[in-house]
Design an enzyme around this catalytic site. Structure first.
Site, PDB file in Angstrom:
ATOM      1  N   ILE A 246       0.832  -1.203   0.000  1.00 46.79           N
ATOM      2  CA  ILE A 246       0.000   0.000   0.000  1.00 46.79           C
ATOM      3  C   ILE A 246       0.867   1.254   0.000  1.00 46.79           C
ATOM      4  CG2 ILE A 246      -0.224  -0.048   2.525  1.00 46.79           C
ATOM      5  CD1 ILE A 246      -3.166   0.992   2.070  1.00 46.79           C
ATOM      6  N   CYS A 247       0.343   2.292  -0.608  1.00 40.88           N
ATOM      7  CA  CYS A 247       0.921   3.632  -0.600  1.00 40.88           C
ATOM      8  C   CYS A 247       2.301   3.636  -1.281  1.00 40.88           C
ATOM      9  CB  CYS A 247       0.966   4.160   0.825  1.00 40.88           C
ATOM     10  SG  CYS A 247       1.066   5.947   0.955  1.00 40.88           S
ATOM     11  N   HIS A 248       3.379   3.865  -0.518  1.00 40.39           N
ATOM     12  CA  HIS A 248       4.733   3.859  -1.072  1.00 40.39           C
ATOM     13  C   HIS A 248       5.361   2.469  -1.052  1.00 40.39           C
ATOM     14  CE1 HIS A 248       4.201   8.170  -0.405  1.00 40.39           C
ATOM     15  NE2 HIS A 248       5.160   8.355  -1.298  1.00 40.39           N
TER      16      HIS A 248
ATOM     17  N   PHE B 128       0.608   5.182  -4.097  1.00 41.27           N
ATOM     18  CA  PHE B 128       0.556   6.626  -3.931  1.00 41.27           C
ATOM     19  C   PHE B 128       0.922   7.218  -5.294  1.00 41.27           C
ATOM     20  CE2 PHE B 128       1.891  10.813  -2.482  1.00 41.27           C
ATOM     21  CZ  PHE B 128       0.827  11.115  -1.638  1.00 41.27           C
TER      22      PHE B 128
ATOM     23  N   SER C  37      -2.975  -0.734  -3.023  1.00 45.30           N
ATOM     24  CA  SER C  37      -3.870   0.401  -2.791  1.00 45.30           C
ATOM     25  C   SER C  37      -3.043   1.673  -2.680  1.00 45.30           C
ATOM     26  CB  SER C  37      -4.697   0.197  -1.515  1.00 45.30           C
ATOM     27  OG  SER C  37      -5.719  -0.752  -1.724  1.00 45.30           O
TER      28      SER C  37
END
Length: 182
Positions: A109-111, A130, A162
């Site tokens: 998720i994200c980074h 991200f 995500s």
């Protein structure tokens, strides 16, 4: 009784976006899985609420001592510093490559996908992250889209991704499915 599934949470020692660690961790536990924290060194790691230092968490094992055979899947939380340091850790990169070679599901998720880019395992995959990682992911040969969650089973392993903490409900739901914990 069947053996509980162990899920590796891959982090560096600092800069982990805390909710991206604790929320999936809680969901894995509630689903009957056993989360394990893997970091570059033993001791504790520090979570952050964006840029503010938050709680500490005990490390279960190091990347150097981790064996892919001990885990049924992995979660890679975000946090800019966490992901940036993690992708420079050769033992973490090797563990990701081994997880992928073994066909184990990974949820990032994200980074977190930066570690996957560094491990050169995203070519031909469809993912999200991200938004600032979009060019890195595309340059690594993957298809990037701005979506709440993407699940990709291409290339013999499942990847769940995500964009940010707002996507955690969808991320957790799809990660648990990928781990066989739903």
């Amino acid at each position: 009784m069947a053996e509980q599934k162990k899920i590796a949470f891959l982090v560096d020692t600092e800069g982990i976006e805390q909710v991206e660690l604790t929320d999936p961790w809680t969901h894995v536990e509630k689903a009957g899985g056993v989360p394990r924290l893997i970091a570059p060194k033993l001791g504790e790691v520090r979570g952050f609420n964006h840029l503010t230092p938050a709680d500490s968490f005990p490390v279960d094992t190091t990347y150097a001592d981790a064996s892919v055979d001990d885990y049924d899947g992995a979660v890679i939380p975000g946090g800019v510093a966490n992901a940036d340091f993690l992708r420079m850790d050769s033992d973490a990169v090797q563990l990701v490559k081994a997880l992928v070679a073994a066909g184990k599901p990974i949820a990032a998720i994200c980074h977190g996908p930066w570690l996957l880019v560094e491990a050169d395992v995203v070519r031909g995959k469809m993912l999200t992250s991200f938004p600032s990682l979009r060019t890195d992911i595309r340059n690594a040969g993957a298809d990037w889209a701005d979506q709440e969650v993407r699940v990709c089973d291409m290339n013999g392993w499942t990847l769940v991704t995500s964009r940010n903490p707002d996507d955690l409900p969808a991320f957790n739901r799809e990660a648990l499915k990928a781990f066989g914990l739903d």
